[in-house]
Design a protein around this motif. Sequence first.
Motif, PDB file in Angstrom:
ATOM      1  N   GLY A 183     -12.184  -7.393  10.002  1.00 25.35           N
ATOM      2  CA  GLY A 183     -13.022  -6.575  10.867  1.00 25.35           C
ATOM      3  C   GLY A 183     -12.367  -5.248  11.210  1.00 25.35           C
ATOM      4  N   VAL A 184     -11.064  -5.266  11.433  1.00 22.96           N
ATOM      5  CA  VAL A 184     -10.327  -4.027  11.703  1.00 22.96           C
ATOM      6  C   VAL A 184     -10.447  -3.082  10.519  1.00 22.96           C
ATOM      7  CG1 VAL A 184      -8.012  -3.068  12.032  1.00 22.96           C
ATOM      8  CG2 VAL A 184      -8.726  -5.070  13.361  1.00 22.96           C
ATOM      9  N   ARG A 185     -10.294  -3.624   9.313  1.00 23.75           N
ATOM     10  CA  ARG A 185     -10.408  -2.796   8.110  1.00 23.75           C
ATOM     11  C   ARG A 185     -11.800  -2.184   7.990  1.00 23.75           C
ATOM     12  NH1 ARG A 185     -12.685  -3.598   3.352  1.00 23.75           N
ATOM     13  NH2 ARG A 185     -12.938  -5.854   3.657  1.00 23.75           N
TER      14      ARG A 185
ATOM     15  N   ASP B   1       3.171  -4.138   5.763  1.00 28.58           N
ATOM     16  CA  ASP B   1       2.925  -3.039   4.823  1.00 28.58           C
ATOM     17  C   ASP B   1       2.073  -1.934   5.430  1.00 28.58           C
ATOM     18  OD1 ASP B   1       0.477  -4.239   4.996  1.00 28.58           O
ATOM     19  OD2 ASP B   1       0.103  -4.314   2.835  1.00 28.58           O
ATOM     20  N   THR B   2       1.991  -1.908   6.759  1.00 29.26           N
ATOM     21  CA  THR B   2       1.143  -0.941   7.449  1.00 29.26           C
ATOM     22  C   THR B   2       1.945  -0.232   8.532  1.00 29.26           C
ATOM     23  OG1 THR B   2      -0.767  -2.393   7.096  1.00 29.26           O
ATOM     24  CG2 THR B   2      -1.012  -0.649   8.739  1.00 29.26           C
ATOM     25  N   ASP B   3       1.746   1.066   8.669  1.00 25.70           N
ATOM     26  CA  ASP B   3       2.376   1.816   9.747  1.00 25.70           C
ATOM     27  C   ASP B   3       1.893   1.239  11.076  1.00 25.70           C
ATOM     28  OD1 ASP B   3       2.946   3.675  11.773  1.00 25.70           O
ATOM     29  OD2 ASP B   3       2.891   5.352  10.375  1.00 25.70           O
TER      30      ASP B   3
ATOM     31  N   ASP C  45      -8.782   1.222   3.145  1.00 25.72           N
ATOM     32  CA  ASP C  45      -8.852   0.750   1.758  1.00 25.72           C
ATOM     33  C   ASP C  45      -8.481  -0.722   1.617  1.00 25.72           C
ATOM     34  OD1 ASP C  45      -9.611   3.261   0.867  1.00 25.72           O
ATOM     35  OD2 ASP C  45      -7.544   3.909   0.543  1.00 25.72           O
ATOM     36  N   ALA C  46      -7.597  -1.186   2.501  1.00 27.22           N
ATOM     37  CA  ALA C  46      -7.114  -2.569   2.370  1.00 27.22           C
ATOM     38  C   ALA C  46      -6.937  -3.191   3.752  1.00 27.22           C
ATOM     39  CB  ALA C  46      -5.785  -2.599   1.613  1.00 27.22           C
TER      40      ALA C  46
END
Length: 242
Positions: free
Chosen positions: A205-207, A134-136, A213-214
Amino acid sequence: MPRNQPEQQAPPVQRIRIRYAKRGRLRFTSHRDVSRAVERAVARAGIPMAYSSGFHPHPRISYAGAAPTGAASESEYVELGLAAVREPAEVGAALDAVLPDGLDVVTVVDGATSLPGSLSDLLTGSRWLLEPTDTDPAVLAAQVQRFLAEESVEVERMTKKGLRTFDCRAAVVAFGPREGSSSGALELLLEHATPAVRPDDVLTGVRLVAAADATPTVLLTRLEQGVLDRAAAALADPLATR
C-alpha cells in the motif's frame, strides 16, 4: 461388516499456554516446520499430552497467530492439552531444553489462570519492527506519512479463496519511526482483521500511494501480540492472570 469405532480419548485435564520466540535463521522456517519441531520437542521432553479421538489420534497442540515465513518473532503462541497436571514452569523448562536453537520459550502459564477465551480470540492485534534494507529511511518515512494521510488504500493478494482485494489502511492503528532508532527502523501496529492484513500488504500500500517502482524491502520482526486497545494504541498481554 461395520467399521469399528475409534477409541474415545479423555479430554485434557490441564491446558498450558506458551509464548515462544522464533529467532535468527529460523525466521525462514515455515509454520509447518515449526509445528513439527514443537511436536518432536514435546515427545522428547516427556510431556504427558492428551490426544484427540478418532482413527488417527494426535497430541492436543493448538497454535494461534503464527508469523509468516521470513519474519522473526518474539511473540508466537501455542497451547498444550495435558493428560496429567504439571507445573507450567517445569513444562516450559523441559520444552526449552530440547527445542532447536532459535525457538525459545519466553513465558509459560496455566490456561486456567490466564484470561478467558481461546488464544486466537485474545490475539486481536500485533506490533511489528520493520528495518529497511534497500530503501533510504528518510524516503520511506515520507512515503509512510503519505500512506497514513489516506483514508483507504486497496491492495490485492492471492489467498486460498483466490485473488482478494481489501483495504490495508483500515487495519493500521499506528505506523512510524521506532523511538530511539538511529537506523530508520519503523514500528507498525496492526489490528487483526478479516481478511488478515499483513505487514507486506501495508508495504504494498505504501508503494501504491507513493507511486514507487518497487515495494520497500525490510527485515521483519513481530515484537508482540495481544488484546488490542485501539484508542490507546496498546496491546494487553494475552497470558496475563485473570
